[in-house]
Design an enzyme around this catalytic site. Structure first.
Site, PDB file in Angstrom:
ATOM      1  N   LYS A 182       0.750  -1.024   0.078  1.00  0.00           N
ATOM      2  CA  LYS A 182       0.009   0.031   0.029  1.00  0.00           C
ATOM      3  C   LYS A 182       0.922   1.353   0.016  1.00  0.00           C
ATOM      4  O   LYS A 182       1.572   1.749   1.084  1.00  0.00           O
ATOM      5  CB  LYS A 182      -0.892  -0.050   1.344  1.00  0.00           C
ATOM      6  CG  LYS A 182      -1.866   1.164   1.131  1.00  0.00           C
ATOM      7  CD  LYS A 182      -2.450   1.773   2.314  1.00  0.00           C
ATOM      8  CE  LYS A 182      -1.691   2.827   2.856  1.00  0.00           C
ATOM      9  NZ  LYS A 182      -1.629   4.097   2.061  1.00  0.00           N
ATOM     10  N   GLU A 258      10.363   1.363  10.105  1.00  0.00           N
ATOM     11  CA  GLU A 258      11.266   2.500   9.790  1.00  0.00           C
ATOM     12  C   GLU A 258      10.528   3.648  10.043  1.00  0.00           C
ATOM     13  O   GLU A 258       9.945   3.961   8.987  1.00  0.00           O
ATOM     14  CB  GLU A 258      11.992   2.242   8.443  1.00  0.00           C
ATOM     15  CG  GLU A 258      13.438   2.892   8.310  1.00  0.00           C
ATOM     16  CD  GLU A 258      13.259   4.401   7.626  1.00  0.00           C
ATOM     17  OE1 GLU A 258      12.980   5.142   8.531  1.00  0.00           O
ATOM     18  OE2 GLU A 258      13.353   4.355   6.243  1.00  0.00           O
ATOM     19  N   CYS A 292      13.707  11.362   6.260  1.00  0.00           N
ATOM     20  CA  CYS A 292      13.820  10.915   7.712  1.00  0.00           C
ATOM     21  C   CYS A 292      15.344  10.706   8.392  1.00  0.00           C
ATOM     22  O   CYS A 292      15.386  10.786   9.468  1.00  0.00           O
ATOM     23  CB  CYS A 292      13.127   9.444   8.184  1.00  0.00           C
ATOM     24  SG  CYS A 292      13.676   8.271   6.817  1.00  0.00           S
ATOM     25  N   GLU A 389      10.518  16.562  13.773  1.00  0.00           N
ATOM     26  CA  GLU A 389      10.962  16.141  12.565  1.00  0.00           C
ATOM     27  C   GLU A 389      10.573  17.530  12.076  1.00  0.00           C
ATOM     28  O   GLU A 389       9.309  17.757  11.963  1.00  0.00           O
ATOM     29  CB  GLU A 389      10.647  15.007  11.885  1.00  0.00           C
ATOM     30  CG  GLU A 389      11.408  13.810  12.170  1.00  0.00           C
ATOM     31  CD  GLU A 389      10.900  12.813  11.387  1.00  0.00           C
ATOM     32  OE1 GLU A 389      11.711  12.334  10.295  1.00  0.00           O
ATOM     33  OE2 GLU A 389       9.870  12.198  11.343  1.00  0.00           O
TER      34      GLU A 389
HETATM   35  P1  ADP Z   1       3.870  10.583   6.453  1.00  0.00           P
HETATM   36  O1  ADP Z   1       3.858  11.689   7.612  1.00  0.00           O
HETATM   37  O2  ADP Z   1       5.267  10.462   6.207  1.00  0.00           O
HETATM   38  O3  ADP Z   1       2.667  10.952   5.561  1.00  0.00           O
HETATM   39  P2  ADP Z   1       2.570   8.500   7.578  1.00  0.00           P
HETATM   40  O4  ADP Z   1       2.858   7.726   8.986  1.00  0.00           O
HETATM   41  O5  ADP Z   1       1.112   9.273   7.777  1.00  0.00           O
HETATM   42  O6  ADP Z   1       3.709   9.427   7.271  1.00  0.00           O
HETATM   43  O7  ADP Z   1       2.127   7.579   6.143  1.00  0.00           O
HETATM   44  C1  ADP Z   1       3.020   6.555   5.898  1.00  0.00           C
HETATM   45  C2  ADP Z   1       2.195   5.622   5.296  1.00  0.00           C
HETATM   46  O8  ADP Z   1       1.198   4.990   6.185  1.00  0.00           O
HETATM   47  C3  ADP Z   1       1.295   6.006   4.032  1.00  0.00           C
HETATM   48  O9  ADP Z   1       1.137   5.000   3.162  1.00  0.00           O
HETATM   49  C4  ADP Z   1       0.068   6.307   4.738  1.00  0.00           C
HETATM   50  O10 ADP Z   1      -1.049   6.185   3.738  1.00  0.00           O
HETATM   51  C5  ADP Z   1      -0.126   4.952   5.838  1.00  0.00           C
HETATM   52  N1  ADP Z   1      -1.037   5.403   6.640  1.00  0.00           N
HETATM   53  C6  ADP Z   1      -1.427   6.277   7.489  1.00  0.00           C
HETATM   54  N2  ADP Z   1      -2.268   6.134   8.541  1.00  0.00           N
HETATM   55  C7  ADP Z   1      -2.259   4.711   8.401  1.00  0.00           C
HETATM   56  C8  ADP Z   1      -3.209   3.644   9.270  1.00  0.00           C
HETATM   57  N3  ADP Z   1      -3.703   4.304  10.188  1.00  0.00           N
HETATM   58  N4  ADP Z   1      -3.115   2.501   8.744  1.00  0.00           N
HETATM   59  C9  ADP Z   1      -2.272   2.155   7.977  1.00  0.00           C
HETATM   60  N5  ADP Z   1      -1.489   2.911   7.005  1.00  0.00           N
HETATM   61  C10 ADP Z   1      -1.552   4.035   7.392  1.00  0.00           C
END
Ligand code: ADP
Length: 491
Positions: A182, A258, A292, A389
């Site tokens: 995903k 990560e 990161c 960050e």
């Molecule tokens: P960033 O701040 O870099 O966007 P996130 O952790 O929000 O970091 O996003 C990283 C990945 O995790 C993306 O693919 C995002 O769609 C996914 N993501 C965000 N929230 C969830 C969740 N509750 N469950 C699964 N995947 C998630």
């Protein structure tokens, strides 16, 4: 408007499930926007729980056939994929700059960097050796094998939309796992193009599945709850990582995380000033500060502080900000308006706390999500910008007096991903390298990452390593086989 690609069929807009490109249930779609202009580049299938479930079923069904292939057969396919990625580097880079914003030269670099993981793991998976342990009894032989964990779920972020995915897909697929990935909804096009090339390389149906969609928690919920998913590999924020770790507890999944960093870059009085300024510029401003392992805190010893700051200021003032596709752009847009507002907020908090604004370059007006490259001095540990960050083009400078204080400041964070320092003193190189609580340390160097090194963090930056000979371990189970061979016929 058609996108400027020499092979327009690299632009995929649907989920990849069981070898088929599929629309989302009910035909739902979402827009993918160019952060440099705010314009919509494409509408993409808005997959959700249903598509995630179908993808897991496909990956489960494809597993026995895929893991039964020899490592050499899988390696041949990965090698074809690697060559196709390189052959399409220019189109893939353009697509990435369009949806993610980074300058085209950086995007080209990311395609080569990501592709290198595919090549590397195609080779490494052929060397997944077992052990034969000297026996403890004459009628037994003790063996150890390493087997693929099974179906892997991979969730990836938008800042390196190709490399973060390749870094998970390559080791997982190479050792015989099947995958449901995903990618981030901000940057699905790079991921879809990578999957399209995997299909062209001959990936069997169901081995690699991609679910794109905006409802991350619905997709993530299905992936983490499924008993058919053996392992989750996630790159993203620490907050989401924590939630996913908790969600994986029920099914006791293997996890690689990560998560966020808060990298310190220390400049000691005896550092080579040219080298330190070059290193700080590279580590701070790559991808407009959205990595990161970006130098989040630049800690400078008092004796060299003013010289270093003056040199950094000149370099920052010369940075050209603009559309990543335009010639000469060094800093592209941030990913969205929320990101710009968050960076501005951190700068505001630092200024209110007494930091000084030394340089605030120019950002283009008009549409697009730009933040000017900025230099702050007098940043102190109580400020949010020291603890969070930044993920933007802001260099935050904190002075320090001696080595002990430098180490204490550097380690004063929950994060432990990357750290850098500049010094000419050999004894200090050893002491500080050993004293930094970080998974990766750059000494007089900030270009630390490649496919041959173990990338990963300590503390709240997560667990697991990507790349190097250790990178396959995250996708393998160790199995002991105790072979009873009966008594010797002479007894
Ligand atoms: P960033 O701040 O870099 O966007 P996130 O952790 O929000 O970091 O996003 C990283 C990945 O995790 C993306 O693919 C995002 O769609 C996914 N993501 C965000 N929230 C969830 C969740 N509750 N469950 C699964 N995947 C998630």
């Amino acid at each position: 408007m058609p996108l400027p690609l020499s092979d327009p069929s690299l632009l995929r807009r649907q989920c990849l499930i069981d070898g088929d490109w599929r629309d989302a249930q009910g035909g739902a779609t979402f827009p993918v926007d160019n952060p440099a202009s705010g314009e919509t580049l494409a509408r993409v299938a808005d997959g959700g729980a249903l598509e995630a479930g179908a993808a897991i079923a496909a990956a489960r069904a494809a597993l026995p056939g895929w893991r039964a292939l020899t490592a050499r057969e899988r390696a041949r396919l990965l090698r074809r994929w690697y060559e196709l990625v390189l052959a399409n580097q220019e189109d893939l880079a353009r697509l990435m700059t369009l949806e993610q914003g980074k300058p085209l030269t950086e995007a080209r670099g990311e395609i080569a960097y990501g592709a290198a993981y595919i090549d590397w793991f195609a080779e490494e998976a052929r060397r997944v050796y077992g052990d034969i342990i000297p026996t403890t009894a004459p009628d037994r032989r003790l063996l150890v094998t390493r087997q693929p964990v099974g179906v892997v779920a991979a969730i990836t972020p938008w800042n390196f939309p190709m490399a973060m995915l390749a870094r998970k897909l390559a080791p997982a697929l190479a050792v015989g796992c099947t995958v449901v990935a995903k990618p981030a909804a901000e940057t699905p096009l790079s991921a879809l193009a990578l999957a399209e090339l995997a299909q062209r390389a001959g990936m069997p149906p169901g081995v690699l599945n991609l679910v794109v969609g905006t409802d991350a928690s619905a997709i993530g919920g299905v992936l983490t709850a499924s008993r058919d998913v053996a392992k989750l590999s996630f790159t993203g924020s620490t907050a989401v990582g924590r939630q996913l770790l908790a969600a994986c507890a029920n099914t006791v999944k293997r996890v690689s995380m990560e998560l966020g960093g808060n990298a310190p870059l220390l400049v000691f009085d005896d550092a080579d000033l040219d080298l330190a300024v070059d290193g700080a510029m590279a580590a701070k401003f790559r991808n407009a500060g959205q990595t990161c392992i970006c130098a989040n805190r630049i800690l400078v010893q008092r004796g060299i502080h003013d010289h270093f700051v003056a040199r950094l200021r000149e370099r920052i003032a010369a940075l050209r900000v603009g559309d990543g596709l335009a010639e000469g752009t060094l800093i592209g847009p941030l990913i969205n308006q929320r990101a710009v507002a968050k960076v501005a907020d951190l700068v505001g908090d630092a200024l209110a706390g007494g930091a000084r604004l030394l340089e605030s370059g120019t950002a283009p007006g008009g549409p697009g999500f730009f933040h000017a490259p900025t230099l702050l001095t007098g940043v102190s540990p109580g400020m949010r910008i020291f603890r969070e960050e930044i993920f933007g083009p802001v260099a935050a400078i904190t002075p320090f007096s001696d080595e002990a204080q430098a180490l204490a400041l550097a380690n004063d964070t929950d994060a432990g991903l990357a750290a850098y320092f500049y010094t000419a003193d050999l004894g200090r190189i050893w002491r500080v390298s050993e004293g930094l609580d970080y998974g990766m340390v750059g000494v007089n160097e900030t270009a630390i990452s490649s496919e041959v090194i173990p990338f990963g963090g300590m503390k709240a930056s997560g667990m697991g390593r990507e790349g190097s000979r250790h990178g396959v371990d995250d996708y393998l189970e160790i199995k002991h086989i105790c072979l009873g061979i009966g008594p010797s016929p002479d007894n």
